[in-house]
Design an enzyme around this catalytic site. Sequence first.
Site, mmCIF file in Angstrom:
data_model
loop_
_atom_site.group_PDB
_atom_site.id
_atom_site.type_symbol
_atom_site.label_atom_id
_atom_site.label_comp_id
_atom_site.label_asym_id
_atom_site.label_seq_id
_atom_site.Cartn_x
_atom_site.Cartn_y
_atom_site.Cartn_z
ATOM 1 N N GLU A 1 -3.591 -10.022 3.480
ATOM 2 C CA GLU A 1 -4.481 -9.685 4.604
ATOM 3 C C GLU A 1 -5.610 -10.682 4.799
ATOM 4 O OE1 GLU A 1 -3.055 -7.548 2.664
ATOM 5 O OE2 GLU A 1 -2.719 -5.621 3.652
ATOM 6 N N GLU B 1 0.838 -1.213 0.000
ATOM 7 C CA GLU B 1 0.000 0.000 0.000
ATOM 8 C C GLU B 1 0.867 1.254 0.000
ATOM 9 O OE1 GLU B 1 -2.381 -1.428 3.252
ATOM 10 O OE2 GLU B 1 -4.194 -1.428 2.010
HETATM 11 C C1 LIG Z 1 -4.558 -0.666 7.801
HETATM 12 C C2 LIG Z 1 -3.983 -2.040 7.674
HETATM 13 C C3 LIG Z 1 -2.992 -2.137 6.616
HETATM 14 C C4 LIG Z 1 -2.368 -3.235 6.257
HETATM 15 C C5 LIG Z 1 -2.669 -4.548 6.788
HETATM 16 C C6 LIG Z 1 -1.464 -5.468 6.749
HETATM 17 O O1 LIG Z 1 -0.444 -5.138 6.231
HETATM 18 S S1 LIG Z 1 -1.655 -6.938 7.515
HETATM 19 C C7 LIG Z 1 -0.078 -7.715 7.290
HETATM 20 C C8 LIG Z 1 0.123 -8.207 5.929
HETATM 21 N N1 LIG Z 1 1.369 -8.896 5.820
HETATM 22 C C9 LIG Z 1 1.478 -10.184 6.096
HETATM 23 O O2 LIG Z 1 0.535 -10.850 6.421
HETATM 24 C C10 LIG Z 1 2.860 -10.769 5.962
HETATM 25 C C11 LIG Z 1 3.124 -11.715 7.078
HETATM 26 N N2 LIG Z 1 4.443 -12.250 7.010
HETATM 27 C C12 LIG Z 1 4.795 -13.228 6.165
HETATM 28 O O3 LIG Z 1 4.044 -13.685 5.342
HETATM 29 C C13 LIG Z 1 6.183 -13.768 6.304
HETATM 30 O O4 LIG Z 1 6.635 -13.433 7.570
HETATM 31 C C14 LIG Z 1 7.175 -13.209 5.257
HETATM 32 C C15 LIG Z 1 7.167 -11.716 5.234
HETATM 33 C C16 LIG Z 1 6.820 -13.758 3.879
HETATM 34 C C17 LIG Z 1 8.610 -13.670 5.645
HETATM 35 O O5 LIG Z 1 8.620 -15.072 5.778
HETATM 36 P P1 LIG Z 1 9.869 -15.805 6.485
HETATM 37 O O6 LIG Z 1 9.562 -17.256 6.417
HETATM 38 O O7 LIG Z 1 11.105 -15.290 5.915
HETATM 39 O O8 LIG Z 1 9.861 -15.320 7.992
HETATM 40 P P2 LIG Z 1 8.817 -15.601 9.155
HETATM 41 O O9 LIG Z 1 7.466 -15.763 8.610
HETATM 42 O O10 LIG Z 1 9.337 -16.661 10.019
HETATM 43 O O11 LIG Z 1 8.833 -14.205 9.913
HETATM 44 C C18 LIG Z 1 9.988 -13.766 10.615
HETATM 45 C C19 LIG Z 1 9.529 -13.115 11.898
HETATM 46 O O12 LIG Z 1 8.806 -11.928 11.580
HETATM 47 C C20 LIG Z 1 7.507 -11.970 12.191
HETATM 48 N N3 LIG Z 1 6.611 -11.277 11.274
HETATM 49 C C21 LIG Z 1 6.470 -11.493 9.961
HETATM 50 N N4 LIG Z 1 5.590 -10.649 9.431
HETATM 51 C C22 LIG Z 1 5.157 -9.878 10.440
HETATM 52 C C23 LIG Z 1 4.239 -8.790 10.504
HETATM 53 N N5 LIG Z 1 3.603 -8.324 9.435
HETATM 54 N N6 LIG Z 1 4.032 -8.227 11.713
HETATM 55 C C24 LIG Z 1 4.672 -8.670 12.817
HETATM 56 N N7 LIG Z 1 5.582 -9.687 12.818
HETATM 57 C C25 LIG Z 1 5.800 -10.273 11.629
HETATM 58 C C26 LIG Z 1 7.216 -13.442 12.340
HETATM 59 O O13 LIG Z 1 6.269 -13.655 13.327
HETATM 60 C C27 LIG Z 1 8.577 -13.989 12.712
HETATM 61 O O14 LIG Z 1 8.780 -13.646 14.067
HETATM 62 P P3 LIG Z 1 9.339 -14.709 15.077
HETATM 63 O O15 LIG Z 1 9.372 -14.026 16.392
HETATM 64 O O16 LIG Z 1 10.685 -15.088 14.541
HETATM 65 O O17 LIG Z 1 8.371 -15.851 15.032
#
Ligand SMILES: CC/C=C\CC(=O)SCCNC(=O)CCNC(=O)[C@H](O)C(C)(C)COP(=O)(O)OP(=O)(O)OC[C@H]1O[C@@H](n2cnc3c(N)ncnc32)[C@H](O)[C@@H]1OP(=O)(O)O
Length: 720
Positions: free
Chosen positions: A122, A102
Amino acid sequence: MVDYIVDGNIAVLEINNPPVNALSIHVREGLLTGIQKANQDGSVQAIVIIGKGSTFPSGADIREFGKPPKEPWLTAVGEAIEASEKPVISALHGTALGGGLEVALFSHYRIADERSRVGFPEVKLGLLPGAQGTIRLPRLTGLAVAMRIITSGDHINAPEALKYGILDKLISGNLLQEAKTFAKSVIGKPLDNRRLSKIAVRDAATVDKHFDEALAEVKRKYKGMIAPVNCLKSIRGSAKLPFVEAARLEAALFRELLTSAQSAALRYSFFADRSAPRWKLPSGASIENTKPDIIKSVAVIGAGTMGSAIAICFIRVGIPVLLVEQNDKLLQNALKNIGQILQGSVKLNRITADQRKQSLQILRGETSLDIVSDVDLVVEAVFENLKLKQEIFARLDKICKPSALLCSNTSTLDIDKIAVATNRPGKVAGMHFFAPAHIMKLLENVYGTHTSPSTVATIMDIGKRIGKVSVLVRTCDGFVANRMNRMVGNEAVFMLEEGALPQDVDRVLEDFGMAMGPFRVTDLSGSDVGWRIRQERAKEQGIQLTYETRFVNGERYSSLPDRLYELGRYGQKTGKGWYRYEKPFARTAYPDPEITDVINSHCRSLGIERRVIPPQEIIERCLFAAINEGFKVLEEGVAEKPENIDIIWQYGLGFPRYRGGPMFYASQVGLKTIYERVCYYYDAFPHSSYWAPSDLLRKLASHSTEVPIDQWTSKERSRL
Ligand SMILES: CC/C=C\CC(=O)SCCNC(=O)CCNC(=O)[C@H](O)C(C)(C)COP(=O)(O)OP(=O)(O)OC[C@H]1O[C@@H](n2cnc3c(N)ncnc32)[C@H](O)[C@@H]1OP(=O)(O)O
């Protein structure tokens, strides 16, 4: 969290919030201040937004949802970006997702590393892209593509995103350098035609047709989920309403989702996915401090349906397998079946013909156990019989090299009782695959009293290598999945005796969101499987089961499933089970009047008066009984945390992800309610001792305020 760096006439806003540069409050503040500063800075003529580390922002900070919101909202930040008098270029790499995409859509230009991916995931969190994503994306891609991207949540690779018009340019070299060069090239160009809020949705006239088609599709594909429907309503708004009104509608639909039980469950599931594979033993050994052995070769003992599917799991990731079956005819059949299953995967484009060939090259069938002397890991997948397994393990112990791990695919038997047959109990564990093993994602890994930390580390690691969601549990009868699911099966059958029909029970549970009701599941696996296990157990205990048997060891027993077996109604494979099928192996289940007769005559012969069983009772008796058992599983330490149980149910037992899992569902119903109903059913059914309320449940329910799920084990388990 956002560094402001000026290089000549270009301001670079570099987002630095590892690991995924989530758009937390400080990032939003930093971006807003950076845009304002760059617009006030006379030397700056263009602005680049970029992520430090491995990625452009991968979305809003999911941990902030459900907490009191903090300004500035992402939309306000985005509007400041779009309103900038100086061109803003978002330079994407890694995964530009959700709020990250976005931010890019508020920018005037988007360039991206050619290996990057974009998307709006999302919907998988029960949300919609609520910072104008649903009304900006259609302006670039058209309605059909926007609907598909937003309702699927899938990632799109950069070349595809370029094709759809989401990106303006792909970069193969240094992204920051290229972004600065690009920024210089657009200085002074008009910006209004780059502001998406000023551009119309080009195919707006066709919106109703696209909406109807997409709605029918999401209702079929994502049955029971509200987020995909709200996504579509908002996209429709983008085409039908002036921009500002469409944005208002999107905000309202987003708020509705943000406060929904479904989104809470899906956000919980996102973190549960990541937490469940992180194992820890009571000794303190854990994923953090224990190294796995590297498994280079595997033997699978037993080439039945299960053994063959387990072999596929290994060979398709390049791990050689020796498949052992004592009978050559069965072995050849199994090898043929494996070839056919892999051929099916080629047809479905899941693997290439070459990958199939390579997989089959590393599979070898054998009829002698002696051949497995050199493998690193053995997975035994023979018939569920303790004596047989003990014999096999004793032989394996003698044949296999000392370092080899000996694992059983048992779904119920105590690993300790299998380990005693060997002189290496530290290297014995359970690897419980779920049928069909080459498709189901779950691997329930089981440790026994003597299983060593390095064995645990190795089976958890190999689970990940073969693409499974691996969850560690301690040995007990049925482990977590079958131990809890037994209550669903028992209560479902008891309700048939009291007044329900199979289709009533299945419909209620399927409407709740379960992938399949318990009777359809039994028809899939075959009622002969359960019958054999019941007979086996009765034999061990010296009990004779008859149609008149109503109690076994003081516990309520129903002989209805035994009647089904005696009638040759084994399920889909015989074309008749709890349902009727067109022919053997057909998939569509039809309610069968013959079954109604069988049930009615069973009730008459036992003098049971049938009654109407309301849907709520069906839910409570099946799920609350399982939940009560789940609390016992937690209090005994069989599962370390509620997330482990919930992930097992989601990936192994078809529990709807949008309800989080039975334990999360319990937290939403409220533990006081669950406890009271469990006590009520224990009073009503004293001969089903599993209704005896769990101590952990009782203690948690006695708190004056609900104890959050992440404190269930820490708060009470240690005091039990
Ligand atoms: C007004 C609202 C506007 C917008 C709404 C949104 O944006 S909602 C969020 C949309 N985004 C997502 O859903 C992405 C979520 N994340 C992922 O799909 C994966 O993490 C990603 C980015 C593809 C990376 O994958 P990878 O396998 O490399 O890592 P992992 O998933 O293990 O993540 C690493 C740690 O980061 C934490 N994390 C990931 N994304 C988020 C996030 N959006 N917010 C907070 N934390 C996030 C994840 O939990 C892992 O943390 P850990 O403590 O190591 O478990």
